[in-house]
Design a protein around this motif. Structure first.
Motif, mmCIF file in Angstrom:
data_model
loop_
_atom_site.group_PDB
_atom_site.id
_atom_site.type_symbol
_atom_site.label_atom_id
_atom_site.label_comp_id
_atom_site.label_asym_id
_atom_site.label_seq_id
_atom_site.Cartn_x
_atom_site.Cartn_y
_atom_site.Cartn_z
ATOM 1 N N ASP A 128 1.230 -1.127 -0.329
ATOM 2 C CA ASP A 128 0.276 -0.140 -0.004
ATOM 3 C C ASP A 128 0.850 1.601 0.412
ATOM 4 O OD1 ASP A 128 -2.603 -0.565 -0.244
ATOM 5 O OD2 ASP A 128 -3.298 -0.715 1.747
ATOM 6 N N TYR A 129 2.322 1.629 0.735
ATOM 7 C CA TYR A 129 2.897 2.484 0.998
ATOM 8 C C TYR A 129 3.777 2.155 -0.196
ATOM 9 C CZ TYR A 129 -0.901 3.051 4.360
ATOM 10 O OH TYR A 129 -1.655 3.330 5.228
ATOM 11 N N ASN A 130 4.444 3.704 -0.568
ATOM 12 C CA ASN A 130 5.606 3.786 -0.958
ATOM 13 C C ASN A 130 6.319 5.159 -1.108
ATOM 14 O OD1 ASN A 130 4.497 4.558 -3.330
ATOM 15 N ND2 ASN A 130 4.864 2.435 -4.733
ATOM 16 N N GLY A 131 7.982 4.989 -1.204
ATOM 17 C CA GLY A 131 7.801 6.535 -1.379
ATOM 18 C C GLY A 131 9.425 6.560 -1.356
ATOM 19 N N VAL A 132 10.403 7.593 -1.083
ATOM 20 C CA VAL A 132 11.422 8.011 -1.128
ATOM 21 C C VAL A 132 11.829 8.765 0.559
ATOM 22 C CG1 VAL A 132 11.646 10.302 -1.888
ATOM 23 C CG2 VAL A 132 13.247 8.814 -2.190
ATOM 24 N N TYR A 133 13.376 8.369 1.362
ATOM 25 C CA TYR A 133 14.274 8.853 2.378
ATOM 26 C C TYR A 133 15.617 8.163 1.686
ATOM 27 C CZ TYR A 133 16.073 8.575 6.551
ATOM 28 O OH TYR A 133 16.806 9.371 8.028
ATOM 29 N N LYS A 134 15.725 9.736 1.765
ATOM 30 C CA LYS A 134 17.642 10.106 1.786
ATOM 31 C C LYS A 134 17.533 9.301 0.584
ATOM 32 C CE LYS A 134 19.677 10.679 6.348
ATOM 33 N NZ LYS A 134 19.465 10.246 7.661
ATOM 34 N N GLY A 135 16.804 9.209 -1.148
ATOM 35 C CA GLY A 135 17.272 8.862 -1.829
ATOM 36 C C GLY A 135 16.896 7.393 -2.065
ATOM 37 N N ARG A 136 16.344 6.392 -1.092
ATOM 38 C CA ARG A 136 16.840 5.181 -1.243
ATOM 39 C C ARG A 136 15.092 4.848 -1.028
ATOM 40 N NH1 ARG A 136 20.531 1.663 -2.386
ATOM 41 N NH2 ARG A 136 22.079 3.408 -1.402
ATOM 42 N N ILE A 185 11.542 2.903 -0.321
ATOM 43 C CA ILE A 185 11.050 2.510 1.029
ATOM 44 C C ILE A 185 9.491 2.183 0.306
ATOM 45 C CG2 ILE A 185 9.876 3.837 3.690
ATOM 46 C CD1 ILE A 185 12.795 4.095 2.618
ATOM 47 N N ASP A 186 9.833 1.262 0.735
ATOM 48 C CA ASP A 186 7.929 0.069 1.015
ATOM 49 C C ASP A 186 7.122 -0.682 2.229
ATOM 50 O OD1 ASP A 186 6.686 -2.221 -0.543
ATOM 51 O OD2 ASP A 186 7.017 -0.613 -2.477
ATOM 52 N N PHE A 187 6.429 -0.847 2.087
ATOM 53 C CA PHE A 187 5.188 -1.452 3.208
ATOM 54 C C PHE A 187 4.571 -1.780 3.028
ATOM 55 C CE2 PHE A 187 3.534 2.209 5.878
ATOM 56 C CZ PHE A 187 4.815 2.833 5.327
ATOM 57 N N GLU A 188 3.563 -2.693 3.660
ATOM 58 C CA GLU A 188 2.099 -2.393 3.615
ATOM 59 C C GLU A 188 2.257 -2.915 5.701
ATOM 60 O OE1 GLU A 188 0.298 -3.478 1.165
ATOM 61 O OE2 GLU A 188 -0.912 -2.991 2.761
ATOM 62 N N ALA A 189 1.231 -2.321 6.247
ATOM 63 C CA ALA A 189 0.269 -1.804 7.468
ATOM 64 C C ALA A 189 -1.103 -2.724 7.543
ATOM 65 C CB ALA A 189 -0.006 -0.454 7.465
ATOM 66 N N LYS A 190 -0.621 -3.778 8.444
ATOM 67 C CA LYS A 190 -1.734 -4.116 8.787
ATOM 68 C C LYS A 190 -1.897 -4.531 10.403
ATOM 69 C CE LYS A 190 -3.007 -5.806 4.799
ATOM 70 N NZ LYS A 190 -3.782 -5.446 3.793
ATOM 71 N N GLU A 191 -2.993 -4.539 11.184
ATOM 72 C CA GLU A 191 -3.463 -4.607 12.064
ATOM 73 C C GLU A 191 -4.685 -5.730 12.645
ATOM 74 O OE1 GLU A 191 -5.167 -1.491 14.569
ATOM 75 O OE2 GLU A 191 -6.353 -0.679 12.566
ATOM 76 N N THR A 192 -4.194 -6.542 13.743
ATOM 77 C CA THR A 192 -5.626 -7.643 14.173
ATOM 78 C C THR A 192 -5.163 -7.633 15.612
ATOM 79 O OG1 THR A 192 -5.250 -10.099 14.667
ATOM 80 C CG2 THR A 192 -2.927 -8.539 15.552
ATOM 81 N N LYS A 193 -6.679 -7.829 15.719
ATOM 82 C CA LYS A 193 -7.697 -7.418 16.841
ATOM 83 C C LYS A 193 -6.888 -9.091 17.888
ATOM 84 C CE LYS A 193 -11.848 -5.896 15.907
ATOM 85 N NZ LYS A 193 -13.125 -6.233 16.072
ATOM 86 N N SER A 194 -6.671 -9.833 17.174
ATOM 87 C CA SER A 194 -5.519 -11.150 18.602
ATOM 88 C C SER A 194 -4.195 -10.580 19.585
ATOM 89 C CB SER A 194 -5.234 -12.132 17.584
ATOM 90 O OG SER A 194 -4.077 -13.491 18.197
ATOM 91 N N GLU A 195 -4.324 -11.116 20.385
ATOM 92 C CA GLU A 195 -3.379 -10.631 21.166
ATOM 93 C C GLU A 195 -2.134 -11.405 21.569
ATOM 94 O OE1 GLU A 195 -4.896 -8.864 24.407
ATOM 95 O OE2 GLU A 195 -6.763 -9.585 24.864
ATOM 96 N N THR A 196 -2.388 -12.647 20.334
ATOM 97 C CA THR A 196 -1.135 -13.548 21.021
ATOM 98 C C THR A 196 -0.806 -13.409 19.020
ATOM 99 O OG1 THR A 196 -2.898 -15.173 20.304
ATOM 100 C CG2 THR A 196 -2.722 -15.000 22.137
ATOM 101 N N SER A 197 -0.972 -13.544 18.271
ATOM 102 C CA SER A 197 -0.547 -13.784 16.742
ATOM 103 C C SER A 197 -1.208 -12.975 15.588
ATOM 104 C CB SER A 197 -0.807 -15.242 16.687
ATOM 105 O OG SER A 197 -1.879 -15.643 16.230
ATOM 106 N N PHE A 198 -0.420 -12.631 14.462
ATOM 107 C CA PHE A 198 -0.881 -12.060 13.439
ATOM 108 C C PHE A 198 -0.553 -12.603 12.355
ATOM 109 C CE2 PHE A 198 0.493 -9.957 9.493
ATOM 110 C CZ PHE A 198 -0.217 -9.117 9.803
ATOM 111 N N PRO A 199 -2.417 -12.973 11.829
ATOM 112 C CA PRO A 199 -2.992 -13.933 11.174
ATOM 113 C C PRO A 199 -2.007 -13.756 9.257
ATOM 114 C CG PRO A 199 -4.510 -12.678 11.814
ATOM 115 C CD PRO A 199 -3.469 -12.194 12.396
#
Lengths: 199, 199
Positions: A84-92, A94-108
């Protein structure tokens, strides 16, 4: 009118992007907003330029009325083939995804599509900085997990292993990001410390 | 059925993204396809990961029928606040916009929005590689114009100067890209020669 979830957290409609999965959309909303305001902070201060990509849409029918804007009358959500996210920091890159979970013990891991993981591998192959931001919503903990480590958990699942990452594993292999004010989720600070030799 | 434009150029619907300006969309289609297949070549060969961003859409109404995909019933095109293409080459952030013109003598700057130029400045400030690909469709000439040079022409217009870049200026300040086969528009080769000290 303020609508509140159990626990008193406010439901904010204005910035909500209408989602294919309305329940999930509500859950993810606050995290997405937090990231967006963090990105706005980076942009305003000339630190980094990171944007969320628009949701990919398959347009089927458009009306072009005279004297007013084109109206899309029929369209469908497409499965994203990148993160979902991308862009630039110091010429480099950057690429990421952000997700959340309601679980307290693991990330599905069902929060991800195979295409997105292939995309992460391609980014790493071309020297980009790839990672995942994971929020445990009940405790409001946010972790930065580097792309290669995330991919290891994905491959474990594909090899018949567990379909989630245990929270203990995220604590061990990831990097906790304390929630701040400006910026709210300072993931650039983690990048700065992890990749300082190439920045 | 093949629909052909005057001149015999085939109208191809499959890969066409429905555009807010249908006339312009048709004109731009082949150039966009050429760039997309070039990006596909870079991706397949592990050279670079560059994607076109989805068109930003403001969704107003969505129907969630049971047992089938959510249907968007009302939505509008939004003005893009960034450029269309971005990605990574040798770890570096790459960002560009691609436009073509039927004019044989100049490139009209109305093809750009102020927001996009601000975005280009932000990218340059953060060390990214920003540029514009310009195609003169009548002669099928493609030029690579670096972001800072493009911005100079934009500022000239804002200071009361001409509302276009003369073709002679693009020839002088830009870099001609010969149309090839694999890849069709090899803009990475220009990046490699212009930025070799940081790659």
């Amino acid at each position: 009118m303020d609508i509140r979830y159990p626990g008193g957290k406010k439901f904010r409609l204005q910035n909500r992007e209408i989602s294919q999965k309305p329940d999930y959309g509500n859950r993810g909303m606050t995290f997405e907003e937090d990231i967006n305001v963090s990105n706005q902070y980076y942009l305003t201060n000339g630190i980094a330029v990171i944007h969320k990509k628009p949701t990919p849409i398959q347009i089927v029918d458009v009306d072009y009325p005279k004297r007013s804007a084109a109206k899309i009358k029929e369209a469908y959500f497409k499965t994203p083939s990148t993160t979902d996210y991308n862009g630039v920091y110091k010429g480099r890159y950057i690429d990421f995804e952000a997700k959340e979970t309601k679980s307290e013990t693991s990330f599905p891991l069902k929060n991800f599509h195979e295409h997105q993981v292939v995309h992460m591998k391609n980014i790493l192959h071309c020297g980009g900085i790839s990672f995942v931001l994971i929020r445990f919503s009940v405790t409001d903990e946010v972790y930065f997990l580097e792309g290669d480590k995330f991919i290891n958990f994905w491959e474990r699942m594909k090899n018949g292993g567990r379909k989630s990452i245990q929270k203990g594993e995220i604590v061990q292999f990831g990097h906790r990001i304390s929630i701040g004010i400006r910026p709210r989720i300072d993931y650039i600070r983690v990048i700065e410390s992890l990749y300082k030799e190439i920045l």
